[in-house]
Scaffold this motif. Structure first.
Motif, PDB file in Angstrom:
ATOM      1  N   ARG A   1     -66.032  14.056  58.381  1.00 43.37           N
ATOM      2  CA  ARG A   1     -66.286  13.362  57.121  1.00 43.37           C
ATOM      3  C   ARG A   1     -65.231  13.704  56.067  1.00 43.37           C
ATOM      4  NH1 ARG A   1     -71.543  15.812  55.305  1.00 43.37           N
ATOM      5  NH2 ARG A   1     -70.326  17.570  56.052  1.00 43.37           N
ATOM      6  N   HIS A   2     -65.036  12.778  55.160  1.00 49.60           N
ATOM      7  CA  HIS A   2     -64.112  12.999  54.046  1.00 49.60           C
ATOM      8  C   HIS A   2     -64.781  12.644  52.728  1.00 49.60           C
ATOM      9  CE1 HIS A   2     -61.148  13.116  57.287  1.00 49.60           C
ATOM     10  NE2 HIS A   2     -60.365  13.751  56.443  1.00 49.60           N
ATOM     11  N   ALA A   3     -64.435  13.376  51.709  1.00 47.10           N
ATOM     12  CA  ALA A   3     -64.913  13.079  50.367  1.00 47.10           C
ATOM     13  C   ALA A   3     -64.192  11.848  49.828  1.00 47.10           C
ATOM     14  CB  ALA A   3     -64.674  14.288  49.461  1.00 47.10           C
ATOM     15  N   PRO A   4     -64.683  11.248  48.732  1.00 42.61           N
ATOM     16  CA  PRO A   4     -64.026  10.066  48.164  1.00 42.61           C
ATOM     17  C   PRO A   4     -62.560  10.277  47.804  1.00 42.61           C
ATOM     18  CG  PRO A   4     -66.224  10.302  47.241  1.00 42.61           C
ATOM     19  CD  PRO A   4     -65.967  11.539  48.056  1.00 42.61           C
ATOM     20  N   ASP A   5     -62.174  11.523  47.511  1.00 42.30           N
ATOM     21  CA  ASP A   5     -60.781  11.782  47.165  1.00 42.30           C
ATOM     22  C   ASP A   5     -59.893  11.981  48.393  1.00 42.30           C
ATOM     23  OD1 ASP A   5     -61.510  14.276  48.081  1.00 42.30           O
ATOM     24  OD2 ASP A   5     -61.207  15.316  46.181  1.00 42.30           O
ATOM     25  N   GLY A   6     -60.484  11.832  49.577  1.00 43.92           N
ATOM     26  CA  GLY A   6     -59.706  11.936  50.807  1.00 43.92           C
ATOM     27  C   GLY A   6     -59.698  13.310  51.431  1.00 43.92           C
ATOM     28  N   ARG A   7     -60.169  14.308  50.710  1.00 39.75           N
ATOM     29  CA  ARG A   7     -60.213  15.653  51.276  1.00 39.75           C
ATOM     30  C   ARG A   7     -61.387  15.785  52.236  1.00 39.75           C
ATOM     31  NH1 ARG A   7     -60.334  19.704  46.335  1.00 39.75           N
ATOM     32  NH2 ARG A   7     -61.929  18.191  45.691  1.00 39.75           N
ATOM     33  N   PRO A   8     -61.321  16.714  53.189  1.00 39.75           N
ATOM     34  CA  PRO A   8     -62.473  16.927  54.077  1.00 39.75           C
ATOM     35  C   PRO A   8     -63.723  17.257  53.277  1.00 39.75           C
ATOM     36  CG  PRO A   8     -60.534  18.044  54.927  1.00 39.75           C
ATOM     37  CD  PRO A   8     -60.164  17.568  53.544  1.00 39.75           C
ATOM     38  N   ALA A   9     -64.844  16.702  53.680  1.00 43.24           N
ATOM     39  CA  ALA A   9     -66.104  17.020  53.013  1.00 43.24           C
ATOM     40  C   ALA A   9     -66.442  18.487  53.243  1.00 43.24           C
ATOM     41  CB  ALA A   9     -67.220  16.129  53.553  1.00 43.24           C
TER      42      ALA A   9
END
Length: 255
Positions: free
Chosen positions: A181-189
């Motif tokens: 999964r990734h956060a909205p900013d593109g970083r890994p959740a």
């Protein structure tokens, strides 16, 4: 027999009277949450095949644990909210114990399993949280702790009996999806994995760059060989904070 009610009422996925045979044909987003349905879509066929196997077990006169309403309970918390993954083996084979969450038991079960008692001992040594007499870990799942067994069912009285029946394909997909999964900013959740014992450590290749806290299993046979003193709870919270996530409050309610 205990007269007290369980701490957390288990909400049935499709009604308490729904059996495994009926579950085979239910829509995936009826069996699990909508976001988990999307994550598990690539293995929907495998999931339906293992549900059909469970229906055949029941038809042959075997008791399957946990109940149909709880067998997929781990996938009834929001997929996007998962931030700690704890991997177990397979459900407790004692009738009345398995509730669909790794290491947890029904809140009325006494005594609690020895592995869970050891988890509580380490929790108290690590964070000073007193051990509970019950084994209902529902409060952890509400904070994004995914308590996932590699195999989600068992024949009553026969530990390991449902290994290699299809669950591993489903839980491999689940673990891979959570770790990807990734956060909205593109970083890994944010995610931390707690892997206790060799079986749990076998999923490490599925986790990518996820921080892993590995130790011996909390079983009485191995807890003294590295589980005790590992401080997994405080270390997990520190790693969550490093990733910008809130720490888990590992405190469980008192009966």
């Amino acid at each position: 027999m205990f007269d007290s009610e369980p701490l957390f009422e288990l909400e049935p996925i499709a009604g308490d009277t729904t059996g495994f045979a009926e579950m085979v044909n239910l829509p995936l987003d009826t069996l699990v949450t909508a976001d988990w349905a999307q994550a598990l879509a690539p293995v929907e066929g495998a999931l339906r095949r293992v549900l059909a196997f469970l229906a055949a077990e029941v038809a042959a006169g075997h008791q399957v644990l946990p109940s149909p309403s709880n067998v997929l309970r781990a996938f009834r918390q929001p997929f996007a909210a998962v931030k700690v993954l704890i991997v177990g083996q397979d459900p407790y084979p004692t009738p009345g114990h398995a509730v669909g969450l790794a290491f947890a038991v029904d809140g009325r079960t006494r005594p609690i399993p020895r592995s869970l008692a050891n988890i509580y001992k380490e929790l108290e040594a690590d964070l000073g949280i007193p051990a509970r007499v019950h084994g209902d870990l529902g409060a952890w799942t509400e904070q994004g702790v995914l308590l996932l067994n590699r195999v989600l069912s068992v024949r009553a009285g026969l530990a390991g009996s449902h290994r290699s029946k299809g669950w591993e394909e489903v839980t491999t997909a689940a673990i891979t999806a959570v770790a990807s999964r990734h956060a909205p900013d593109g970083r890994p959740a944010p995610l931390v994995a707690l892997l206790w014992g060799k079986d749990a450590e076998s999923v490490r290749p599925l986790l990518g760059e996820t921080p892993v806290l590995a130790s011996a299993h909390p079983s009485p046979l191995s807890a003294a060989r590295g589980f005790f003193g590992s401080r997994p709870f405080s270390h997990a919270n520190a790693l969550l904070k490093e990733q910008g996530a809130d720490a888990v409050d590992w405190t469980l309610p008192v009966l």
